[in-house]
Write a protein that holds these residues in place. Structure first.
Motif, short mmCIF file in Angstrom:
data_model
loop_
_atom_site.label_atom_id
_atom_site.label_comp_id
_atom_site.label_asym_id
_atom_site.label_seq_id
_atom_site.Cartn_x
_atom_site.Cartn_y
_atom_site.Cartn_z
N TYR A 185 0.83 -1.20 0.00
CA TYR A 185 0.00 0.00 0.00
C TYR A 185 0.87 1.25 0.00
N LEU A 186 1.89 1.26 0.83
CA LEU A 186 2.78 2.41 0.90
C LEU A 186 3.59 2.58 -0.38
N ALA A 187 3.87 1.47 -1.06
CA ALA A 187 4.60 1.56 -2.33
C ALA A 187 3.76 2.30 -3.38
N ILE A 188 2.46 2.04 -3.39
CA ILE A 188 1.57 2.75 -4.32
C ILE A 188 1.54 4.23 -3.99
N ILE A 189 1.39 4.55 -2.70
CA ILE A 189 1.33 5.95 -2.27
C ILE A 189 2.63 6.67 -2.58
#
Length: 257
Positions: A185-189
């Motif tokens: 999720y943080l990689a997408i953000i």
């Protein structure tokens, strides 16, 4: 016992396999498997607290997942006027242009069905549409269980019910997989907010103007000029995304919580 085993397998499979995904819809699918693990955990405990946690988790994840897919649809709409910075503009060759936009996705079979296929296609999207980027970030943070978003309360209720009823091992597995799943999720953000966009407005649309007719209150048709910056999402889609995003972000202020 079978529900507990299914919950364990779902938590591990959804988290581990999700780390290897590069396509946004497959990532959503494996993310759902991970969340199903939490749902099955709440369902398998057999207490009043766990049933309440199960119902709340199912409700909050359903609306968050709905918002996530609506956001991907909206982002796809907003990118129809953009092309890859490195691609040559050719209005009669949209399939090849779409392939260049998505980088290494020449082998995508459904390339004409959705403009958003790969996670990499979201690079720098904040600089194109900050409102949609922020809404997607809030939704993904909720998936990860970041407080004070609604997803945090869902996971908290499930874990509290598990610990109170002696399911310590399952609670530890759920916490560990939740932390690991936060990585994708943080990689997408990170790509949305911190990477440079691969898109630029189609040069053929820089000076785009078209004549249109609108209806005034006195039912007189008035001719207006439509410009590229005036093309927006439908009010229904925008309103739905806005309402659900506010529910996700502001749930902590509800008196019942």
């Amino acid at each position: 016992m079978s529900l507990l085993f299914s919950s364990l397998i779902s938590l591990i499979t959804g988290t581990v396999v999700g780390l290897t995904q590069s396509r946004i819809k497959r990532l959503y699918a494996f993310s759902t498997i991970s969340h199903v693990g939490f749902i099955l955990l709440g369902l398998s405990i057999h207490s009043v607290e766990s049933i309440q946690a199960f119902m709340f988790y199912l409700l909050q994840y359903s609306i968050s997942n709905l918002n996530a897919f609506m956001l991907i649809i909206a982002i796809g709409y907003s990118l129809y006027c953009f092309v890859s910075k490195d691609s040559s503009i050719n209005t009669t060759n949209t399939q090849e242009t779409q392939k260049e936009i998505s980088g290494k996705n020449e082998n995508l079979q459904d390339i004409n069905n959705s403009p958003i296929q790969l996670i990499d296609q979201l690079k720098g999207y904040y600089f194109i549409n900050p409102a949609l980027a922020l809404s997607l970030a809030i939704t993904l943070f909720s998936f990860a269980g970041i407080p004070p978003l609604i997803g945090f309360f869902g996971k908290q209720m499930i874990l509290s019910a598990a610990i109170d009823n002696g399911y310590i091992f399952m609670a530890l597995v759920a916490i560990l997989t939740s932390v690991i799943s936060a990585v994708y999720y943080l990689a997408i953000i990170k790509q949305i907010f911190f990477d440079k966009p691969d898109y630029t407005l189609n040069t053929e649309l820089h000076d785009f103007k078209a004549d249109g007719l609108i209806t005034e209150k006195d039912v007189i048709l008035t001719k207006v000029t439509i410009k590229i910056e005036n093309i927006v999402l439908s009010s229904y889609l925008s309103l739905s995304i806005s309402i659900i995003t506010l529910i996700i972000a502001l749930f902590i202020f509800t008196p019942e919580s």
